[in-house]
Scaffold this motif. Sequence first.
Motif, PDB file in Angstrom:
ATOM      1  N   ASP A 224      21.989  20.551  86.910  1.00 27.40           N
ATOM      2  CA  ASP A 224      20.734  19.994  87.438  1.00 27.40           C
ATOM      3  C   ASP A 224      20.069  20.942  88.426  1.00 27.40           C
ATOM      4  O   ASP A 224      18.842  21.006  88.509  1.00 27.40           O
ATOM      5  CB  ASP A 224      21.005  18.641  88.109  1.00 27.40           C
ATOM      6  CG  ASP A 224      21.420  17.571  87.105  1.00 27.40           C
ATOM      7  OD1 ASP A 224      21.165  17.760  85.893  1.00 27.40           O
ATOM      8  OD2 ASP A 224      22.006  16.559  87.527  1.00 27.40           O
ATOM      9  N   GLY A 226      20.357  24.187  88.318  1.00 30.90           N
ATOM     10  CA  GLY A 226      20.095  25.472  87.681  1.00 30.90           C
ATOM     11  C   GLY A 226      20.907  26.605  88.274  1.00 30.90           C
ATOM     12  O   GLY A 226      20.502  27.769  88.211  1.00 30.90           O
ATOM     13  N   ASP A 227      22.062  26.277  88.854  1.00 29.49           N
ATOM     14  CA  ASP A 227      22.926  27.273  89.499  1.00 29.49           C
ATOM     15  C   ASP A 227      23.886  27.850  88.447  1.00 29.49           C
ATOM     16  O   ASP A 227      24.951  27.292  88.175  1.00 29.49           O
ATOM     17  CB  ASP A 227      23.707  26.607  90.632  1.00 29.49           C
ATOM     18  CG  ASP A 227      24.406  27.619  91.529  1.00 29.49           C
ATOM     19  OD1 ASP A 227      24.692  28.730  91.050  1.00 29.49           O
ATOM     20  OD2 ASP A 227      24.685  27.284  92.694  1.00 29.49           O
ATOM     21  N   THR A 228      23.503  28.962  87.849  1.00 31.40           N
ATOM     22  CA  THR A 228      24.318  29.574  86.788  1.00 31.40           C
ATOM     23  C   THR A 228      25.686  29.992  87.304  1.00 31.40           C
ATOM     24  O   THR A 228      26.703  29.842  86.605  1.00 31.40           O
ATOM     25  CB  THR A 228      23.592  30.793  86.207  1.00 31.40           C
ATOM     26  OG1 THR A 228      22.288  30.400  85.779  1.00 31.40           O
ATOM     27  CG2 THR A 228      24.354  31.365  85.026  1.00 31.40           C
TER      28      THR A 228
END
Length: 570
Positions: A224, A226-228
Motif C-alpha cells: 500500500d 509502495g515501499d519496494t
Amino acid sequence: MLVPEKRGSRLIDLAIFGAVVALIYGVTAAALSWLKPVGEHVEISLAPRALPAYAGYSLLRLAVAYLLSLLFALVYGYVAAYHARAERIMIPLLDVLQSIPVLSFLPGVMLAMVALFPTRQLGVELGSIILIFTGQVWNLAFSFYASLKSIPRELREAATVYRFNRWQRLVELELPYAAIGLIWNSMMSVAGGWFFLMACEMFVLGGRDFRLPGLGAYLQTAADAGDTRAILWGLATMIGTIVLLDQLLWRPLIAWADKFKFEQVESATAPRSAVLDLLRSSRALAQLNRNVLRPVGERVDLFFARRAKARAASSKAERSAVARRVEDLFLALIIALILYGVWRAALTLSTLTAVEAKLLVRSAAATLSRVAAALAIGVLWTVPVGVWIGLRPRVARFAQPLAQIAASIPATALFPVVLLALIRWGGGINIGAVALMLLGTQWYILFNVIAGAVAIPNDLLEVATLFGFGRVERWRLLILPAIFPYLVTGLVTAAGGAWNASIVAEYFRFKGETLMTTGLGATISRATDEGNFDLLLVSTLTMILMVVLINRLVWRRLYKLAATKFKLEG
C-alpha cells in the motif's frame, strides 16, 4: 570414539532444550499479546528488525489453524469412510464447503469473534485462525478419507486377527498408512495458508481496524505504501521461513514417514534428513521416549482395550440400535436443512425471469468448461513432474521447497501480470480466467501426485525393472495405477479451488475497469456489487448444485474405483 559421541549427544540435547525453551517463550509471549485489550489503532512497522517477531506471530496462527484442521480432518474422514449412510452426505458436503470462497466468510467471522471477545485481541486472533482453518482443512480431510478407503484388505484382516481395538487400529494401521498423503497435503495446506494471512491480518471494516501484526500485514502495508525495499524484505523473510520449515519440519517428517511405505524391500535411495538423524542421536529424547512416552502409550492402549472388552460384553443389538438412532437424527437434521433451503430457493426462483434462467444455464456451462480445462492442463504437467520428483529423493531435496514457495505465492498477485500478457498477445479475460484457476489449483494436484509416487513400494519398482518394462508399460501397469487414489484426491481439491477461484477469475477489476466474462463466478460477483440478492442466492445455489452433481457422477465413482481396483494389496 566414545568421547566425541558423548559430546555430540550433549550438544544436541542442549540445542533441543534451547529450542524448546525458545518455543515456549515465543508461544507464551504471543498468547499474552492475544489477551491484551483491543487498541484503537494497530501500527505495522516496516522496519526490517520487526520481521522476526512478525514471522513468529504468523507462524503461530498457521500452526494453530493447522492443528485444528488436522483434528477436524481425522474425525471427518474417519466418520465418512466407515459410515456408508453418513458418507453419502458428508463427502458432497465437504466438496461444497471447499468450493465456497473463503474470503466471503471474512467479515462475518471477524465480527462474530469480536462480538464474543469485545475487549480483547483474542477475538480478532481467533477470527484469523478460523479463516486460515477454512483454507487448510479440505484437502487434509479428503486425503485421510481416501487413504482409509484404500487400505489393503490383508492389512485389515491382520488387524482383525490380532484383535485390534479402534484405538490400536487407528494408531497402528490407519494413521501410518495415511501418513505420507497427510504430510504432503499438510505442506500444501500450510503453503496455501500464507495467502490467507494477507487478508486475515489486514482486515479493516468501516472505521474499525482489525489489523494484526504479522508477515501478511507487513507485506500488505508495504504494498500500500509502495515501499519496494520493504516488500523485498518481507518476501525474503517469507521465503526464508518456508525454507526453514522445510528443513526443520517437513523434510524430517518425510524421511520418518518413509518407514510406513507398504513394501517388503527397502529402497537404496530413501529420503534422508540431517535434522532427523540428529534427533535420533539425542540421549534426552531417547530417555523421554523410554521413560515417559512409551509407558503413557501402553496405559492408553490398556485403557482402550478395557473399554473394548466392556463394549463387547454389552448387547451388540442395543449398541447398533443406538448408533442407528444417532445416524437417523443426524440425517433428519440434514434433510430438514436441505428442505428449508429448497423451499427458500423455490421462492426466489419464482421471481426469476426466463432471460436470467438462460443466463444461469450458460454461466454454469461456461464455468464448468473452464474448471475442466484448468484441471486438464494441471494434470498434463503435474503428473509427470510429480512422479519425477517423488521417485527421486535427491531431486525432492531442492524441488520440494521450490514447490512450497511457488504454492505460497497468491495467485491473485500474479494474475494482473498474466492478464497484461494475455491482453497484449490475445485471449483476454476468457483465457485469463482459466489461467487464474490453474495458478491457484495446480499445486493440489502436484503435491498429491508426489505423495502417490513417494508411496509406491520399492519392491514393485524393482519387479518392473526385473521384467524389463519399457517406459509405456511402466506408466500403464505400475505408476498410474499406484498414484490413482492420490490423483483423485488432488483433482477433487483442485476442482473445489477452481470453483472458488471463479469468483475472482471471471470478474476482475483492472486499471479502473471491470473485466468480465460469462460464468457463474462473474454472475455471483456482479450480483454482489449490484445488491441483487435474489440473483446472488440463485447463482450460489446453482454452483452448489453443479458441485454436488459432479461429486455424485464423477468423484464418487472415481473414489470407488480407487478403493476397489487400484489398491495395493496381494
